[in-house]
Scaffold this motif. Structure first.
Motif, PDB file in Angstrom:
ATOM      1  N   CYS A 233       0.823  -0.956   0.154  1.00  0.00           N
ATOM      2  CA  CYS A 233      -0.061   0.070  -0.039  1.00  0.00           C
ATOM      3  C   CYS A 233       0.899   1.046  -0.166  1.00  0.00           C
ATOM      4  N   VAL A 234       0.601   2.052  -0.895  1.00  0.00           N
ATOM      5  CA  VAL A 234       1.571   3.234  -1.109  1.00  0.00           C
ATOM      6  C   VAL A 234       0.465   4.435  -0.996  1.00  0.00           C
ATOM      7  N   ALA A 235       1.054   5.510  -0.468  1.00  0.00           N
ATOM      8  CA  ALA A 235       0.196   6.614  -0.254  1.00  0.00           C
ATOM      9  C   ALA A 235       1.116   8.188  -0.074  1.00  0.00           C
ATOM     10  N   ASN A 236       0.136   9.100  -0.367  1.00  0.00           N
ATOM     11  CA  ASN A 236       0.889  10.361  -0.168  1.00  0.00           C
ATOM     12  C   ASN A 236       1.293  10.493   1.261  1.00  0.00           C
ATOM     13  N   HIS A 237       1.981  11.464   1.681  1.00  0.00           N
ATOM     14  CA  HIS A 237       2.531  11.490   3.146  1.00  0.00           C
ATOM     15  C   HIS A 237       2.402  13.164   3.643  1.00  0.00           C
ATOM     16  N   ASN A 316       2.916  19.251   2.333  1.00  0.00           N
ATOM     17  CA  ASN A 316       1.757  19.830   2.943  1.00  0.00           C
ATOM     18  C   ASN A 316       0.541  19.728   2.313  1.00  0.00           C
ATOM     19  N   ASN A 317       0.339  18.576   1.584  1.00  0.00           N
ATOM     20  CA  ASN A 317      -0.933  18.132   1.287  1.00  0.00           C
ATOM     21  C   ASN A 317      -1.457  18.892   0.106  1.00  0.00           C
ATOM     22  N   THR A 318      -0.646  19.775  -0.733  1.00  0.00           N
ATOM     23  CA  THR A 318      -1.046  20.603  -1.733  1.00  0.00           C
ATOM     24  C   THR A 318      -0.541  19.825  -3.151  1.00  0.00           C
ATOM     25  N   SER A 319       0.416  19.144  -2.854  1.00  0.00           N
ATOM     26  CA  SER A 319       1.086  18.334  -4.102  1.00  0.00           C
ATOM     27  C   SER A 319       1.631  16.812  -3.715  1.00  0.00           C
ATOM     28  N   VAL A 320       1.864  16.212  -4.591  1.00  0.00           N
ATOM     29  CA  VAL A 320       2.688  14.995  -4.299  1.00  0.00           C
ATOM     30  C   VAL A 320       4.132  15.243  -5.085  1.00  0.00           C
ATOM     31  N   MET A 321       5.165  14.887  -4.209  1.00  0.00           N
ATOM     32  CA  MET A 321       6.409  14.798  -4.873  1.00  0.00           C
ATOM     33  C   MET A 321       7.042  13.630  -5.175  1.00  0.00           C
ATOM     34  N   MET A 322       8.219  13.528  -5.489  1.00  0.00           N
ATOM     35  CA  MET A 322       8.999  12.377  -6.089  1.00  0.00           C
ATOM     36  C   MET A 322       8.881  10.986  -5.206  1.00  0.00           C
ATOM     37  N   PHE A 323       8.309  10.009  -5.830  1.00  0.00           N
ATOM     38  CA  PHE A 323       8.338   8.824  -5.198  1.00  0.00           C
ATOM     39  C   PHE A 323       9.488   7.833  -5.097  1.00  0.00           C
ATOM     40  N   LYS A 324      10.130   7.556  -4.249  1.00  0.00           N
ATOM     41  CA  LYS A 324      11.478   6.711  -4.225  1.00  0.00           C
ATOM     42  C   LYS A 324      11.041   5.647  -5.029  1.00  0.00           C
ATOM     43  N   LYS A 325      11.877   5.051  -5.909  1.00  0.00           N
ATOM     44  CA  LYS A 325      11.947   4.035  -6.494  1.00  0.00           C
ATOM     45  C   LYS A 325      11.818   2.320  -5.828  1.00  0.00           C
ATOM     46  N   GLY A 326      12.699   2.440  -4.762  1.00  0.00           N
ATOM     47  CA  GLY A 326      12.910   1.390  -3.974  1.00  0.00           C
ATOM     48  C   GLY A 326      11.549   0.522  -3.945  1.00  0.00           C
ATOM     49  N   SER A 327      10.407   0.799  -3.371  1.00  0.00           N
ATOM     50  CA  SER A 327       9.184   0.010  -2.936  1.00  0.00           C
ATOM     51  C   SER A 327       8.777  -0.388  -4.287  1.00  0.00           C
ATOM     52  N   PHE A 328       9.136   0.341  -5.609  1.00  0.00           N
ATOM     53  CA  PHE A 328       8.436  -0.234  -6.880  1.00  0.00           C
ATOM     54  C   PHE A 328       9.508  -1.176  -7.698  1.00  0.00           C
ATOM     55  N   GLU A 329      10.440  -1.567  -6.834  1.00  0.00           N
ATOM     56  CA  GLU A 329      11.401  -2.309  -7.598  1.00  0.00           C
ATOM     57  C   GLU A 329      11.389  -4.008  -7.006  1.00  0.00           C
ATOM     58  N   VAL A 330      10.578  -3.983  -6.089  1.00  0.00           N
ATOM     59  CA  VAL A 330      10.463  -5.462  -5.396  1.00  0.00           C
ATOM     60  C   VAL A 330       9.390  -6.462  -6.011  1.00  0.00           C
ATOM     61  N   GLY A 331       8.821  -5.760  -6.979  1.00  0.00           N
ATOM     62  CA  GLY A 331       7.572  -6.533  -7.485  1.00  0.00           C
ATOM     63  C   GLY A 331       6.210  -6.534  -6.650  1.00  0.00           C
ATOM     64  N   GLY A 332       5.338  -7.432  -6.917  1.00  0.00           N
ATOM     65  CA  GLY A 332       3.866  -7.376  -6.191  1.00  0.00           C
ATOM     66  C   GLY A 332       3.287  -6.373  -6.819  1.00  0.00           C
ATOM     67  N   THR A 333       2.020  -6.300  -6.137  1.00  0.00           N
ATOM     68  CA  THR A 333       0.916  -5.590  -6.410  1.00  0.00           C
ATOM     69  C   THR A 333       0.845  -4.303  -5.781  1.00  0.00           C
ATOM     70  N   ILE A 334       0.678  -3.275  -6.160  1.00  0.00           N
ATOM     71  CA  ILE A 334       0.947  -1.902  -5.537  1.00  0.00           C
ATOM     72  C   ILE A 334      -0.679  -1.243  -5.457  1.00  0.00           C
ATOM     73  N   GLY A 403      -6.621  12.897  -5.448  1.00  0.00           N
ATOM     74  CA  GLY A 403      -6.722  13.634  -4.381  1.00  0.00           C
ATOM     75  C   GLY A 403      -6.800  15.253  -4.730  1.00  0.00           C
ATOM     76  N   GLY A 404      -6.478  15.517  -5.968  1.00  0.00           N
ATOM     77  CA  GLY A 404      -6.785  17.038  -6.261  1.00  0.00           C
ATOM     78  C   GLY A 404      -5.545  17.732  -5.841  1.00  0.00           C
ATOM     79  N   MET A 405      -4.442  17.180  -6.181  1.00  0.00           N
ATOM     80  CA  MET A 405      -3.050  17.631  -5.736  1.00  0.00           C
ATOM     81  C   MET A 405      -2.251  17.776  -7.040  1.00  0.00           C
ATOM     82  N   SER A 406      -1.268  18.715  -7.072  1.00  0.00           N
ATOM     83  CA  SER A 406      -0.194  18.833  -8.265  1.00  0.00           C
ATOM     84  C   SER A 406       0.655  17.905  -7.988  1.00  0.00           C
ATOM     85  N   VAL A 407       1.395  17.504  -9.500  1.00  0.00           N
ATOM     86  CA  VAL A 407       2.509  16.639  -9.305  1.00  0.00           C
ATOM     87  C   VAL A 407       3.617  17.444  -9.603  1.00  0.00           C
ATOM     88  N   LEU A 408       4.661  17.051  -8.644  1.00  0.00           N
ATOM     89  CA  LEU A 408       6.013  17.644  -8.600  1.00  0.00           C
ATOM     90  C   LEU A 408       7.073  16.628  -8.735  1.00  0.00           C
TER      91      LEU A 408
END
Length: 447
Positions: A233-237, A316-334, A403-408
Motif C-alpha cells: 500500500c503506497v500513499a501520499n504523506h 503539506n498536502n497540496t502536491s505529491v512529490m517524487m516517489f522513491k523507486k525502491g518500493s516499486f522495484e521489489v515486484g508485487g501488487t501496488i 486527491g486534487g493535488m499537483s504533481v512535482l
C-alpha cells in the motif's frame, strides 16, 4: 449536618463519575470497538462549517474591498504567475537545432522566478487558507474586524481549550495506555490465528480511538479496493496521522523511519504483535536490507499488506512529490491510496524541521477537528519493459489526480538537503540535446 452534607457531596461525586464512565463507554469506547459512527462528529463538523462560513462573510464585510481583492489575488496566484511550459516547448519551439544567445534569457527568467518564489519550498510549510478558520495560530488580526467576530473567536478559544483539549488529552492517554498494555498481553500468546486476530483488533480499536481524540472525521471511499494480504500500500504523506487514519480501517505492516520519544513508544508496542520494517534515515546500508525484507514479506500472501510512504517525508498536502523507486522495484501488487485533508478545521501537516512531536500533537489537540477523505484506488502492477521510475511516476500521478493535488518531480529530501548534481546535469543534457537535435552544431559528443 456537616457530615450529612459531606456524605451527599461524595455520593453526588460518585454518581457523576459513574454517569461519566457510562457515557464514555457508550459514546466513545463501544463505537470505536465496533467501528460505527453515532453521527456526533458529522453534526459537529456541520456546525463548524456554518460558523466558518459566517466568519468569512464577516471578514468580507469588514475588510476594505481593495484589500480583500489583493489578499484573494495573493492567495490564488502567489507572488508571480508562471506559464506551465517545458524547456523543450519554450526553447525548441523558437529555434531548433542551433545555439542562440537569447536562450540565456530563458534560464535567467526561470532563475528569477525560483528566487522570488520556487515551487518546492512552499510545500514544506503550511497550506495557505482562503479564509480565516478562527484559530489563533492563523490569525492576522482579523478578529478586530467586528465585535461579533471577536466574541465568537473568544468563545471558540474557551470551547477548545477548556472543553475539547482536556477530553482529548484524557482520551489520548487512555488510547496509548490501552495500546501498550493490550499489545504486551497479546504478545505473550503463541503465534497463530488467535494472536493475529487479537493483534488486528487491538490496533484497529486503538487507532480509531486515536482518530476520535483529535475530533477526526474520516470518509473512506471505494473500500472494495482496500489493500489485500501480500500487497504493498503506497500513499501520499502529510503527517504521522496518515498511519493512524489508515490503521483505523485496516491493519498494515509499516515500513518507515524509526522514531524516539512518544512515537518510538508506540512503534515498540506495535512491534510486539506485528512485524514492521523500521530503519534509520541516515543509514543507507539499511536500504538493501529493507528491500530484502519487503520482498520476503510480500512473498507470503498470508501476511498483512505493507504500508509505505514513497515520498520519504511529510508534504503539506497540496502536491505529491517524487516517489522513491525502491518500493516499486521489489515486484508485487501496488495498492495506491490518496489522502486529502481539509485545512479549514486544522492543519494536519507536520513540519518536522520546525516542530517537535509534542508541539505538533498540541497543535492537533487544540485544532477544531481533523477532517479528511481517503480514496482506495484500483491495484496497479508494473507493465512489461516498464522500469521502477516510470511505474512510480504512474502511481504518483493517479494518487495526485484523485486527491486534487499537483504533481512535482522534485525530491522531498530537499527539505533537508541541497539539489543533487545529477538533477543539474539532467537539465544541461536536455538543453544540449535541443541544440544538437538536427546535427547543426555537431555530433552528440558535445554533451
Amino acid at each position: 449536618m456537616e457530615e450529612n452534607r459531606e456524605g451527599y457531596g461524595l455520593a453526588e461525586g460518585k454518581i457523576l463519575s459513574i454517569i461519566g464512565m457510562i457515557l464514555f463507554v457508550v459514546l466513545v469506547l463501544l463505537p470505536s470497538m465496533f467501528r460505527v459512527s453515532l453521527g456526533i462528529s458529522h453534526f459537529y463538523v456541520k456546525i463548524l462549517i456554518k460558523m466558518l462560513e459566517w466568519a468569512a462573510l464577516q471578514i468580507e464585510e469588514g475588510v476594505k474591498k481593495q484589500k480583500a481583492l489583493a489578499l484573494e489575488n495573493l492567495i490564488s496566484t502567489g507572488i508571480i504567475q508562471r506559464e506551465e511550459t517545458f524547456m523543450e516547448e519554450e526553447i525548441a519551439g523558437q529555434h531548433r537545432g542551433r545555439f542562440n544567445l537569447a536562450d540565456v534569457m530563458y534560464f535567467s527568467k526561470k532563475g528569477c522566478e525560483a528566487v522570488a518564489e520556487d515551487e518546492v519550498t512552499p510545500r514544506f510549510s503550511s497550506e495557505e487558507l482562503v479564509s480565516w478558520n478562527l484559530l489563533s495560530r492563523t490569525n492576522a488580526n482579523l478578529h478586530h474586524v467586528s465585535w461579533q467576530l471577536s466574541v465568537v473567536w473568544v468563545i471558540g478559544i474557551l470551547i477548545r481549550y477548556c472543553l475539547l483539549v482536556p477530553f482529548r488529552i484524557c482520551l489520548a492517554v487512555f488510547s496509548i495506555l490501552l495500546l501498550v498494555l493490550a499489545t504486551t498481553v497479546v504478545g505473550q500468546f503463541p503465534n497463530g490465528r488467535v494472536k493475529c486476530w487479537l493483534s488486528n483488533q487491538v490496533q484497529m480499536i486503538c487507532a480509531t480511538l486515536g482518530v476520535r481524540c483529535l475530533g477526526g472525521l474520516v470518509s473512506f471511499h471505494n473500500r472494495e479496493n482496500r489493500p489485500q494480504e501480500g500487497g504493498i500500500c503506497v500513499a501520499n504523506h502529510t503527517s504521522p496521522l496518515d498511519v493512524l487514519i489508515l490503521a483505523s480501517d485496516g491493519c498494515y505492516s509499516l515500513v518507515g523511519q524509526a522514531h524516539g520519544g512518544l512515537l518510538g513508544l508506540i512503534q515498540k508496542s506495535c512491534m510486539q504483535t506485528t512485524q514492521h520494517v523500521l530503519f534509520e534515515r541516515s543509514e543507507m546500508k539499511d536500504r538493501h536490507l529493507v528491500r530484502k525484507k519487503i520482498r520476503e514479506h510480500i512473498a507470503d500472501k498470508a501476511k498483512l499488506p505493507i504500508l509505505i510512504f514513497p515520498e520519504g517525508t511529510c508534504i503539506n498536502n497540496t502536491s505529491v512529490m517524487m516517489f522513491k523507486k525502491g518500493s516499486f522495484e521489489v515486484g508485487g501488487t501496488i495498492h495506491p491510496v490518496a489522502i486529502k485533508y481539509d485545512p479549514r478545521f486544522g492543519d494536519a501537516f507536520w513540519n518536522s524541521t520546525k516542530y517537535s512531536v509534542m508541539t505538533y500533537a498540541f497543535n492537533m489537540t487544540t485544532s477544531w477537528a481533523i477532517v479528511c477523505n481517503v480514496w482506495y484506488l484500483p491495484p496497479m502492477v508494473k507493465e512489461e519493459e516498464e522500469d521502477a521510475v516510470h511505474f512510480a511516476n504512474r502511481v504518483k500521478a493517479v494518487i495526485a489526480a484523485r486527491g486534487g493535488m499537483s504533481v512535482l518531480p522534485w525530491d522531498g529530501g530537499l527539505k533537508r538537503k541541497k539539489v543533487k548534481e545529477s538533477f543539474k546535469e539532467e537539465q544541461q543534457k536536455k538543453y544540449c540535446q535541443i541544440v544538437i537535435e538536427d546535427g547543426s552544431v555537431g555530433n552528440e559528443n558535445v554533451c
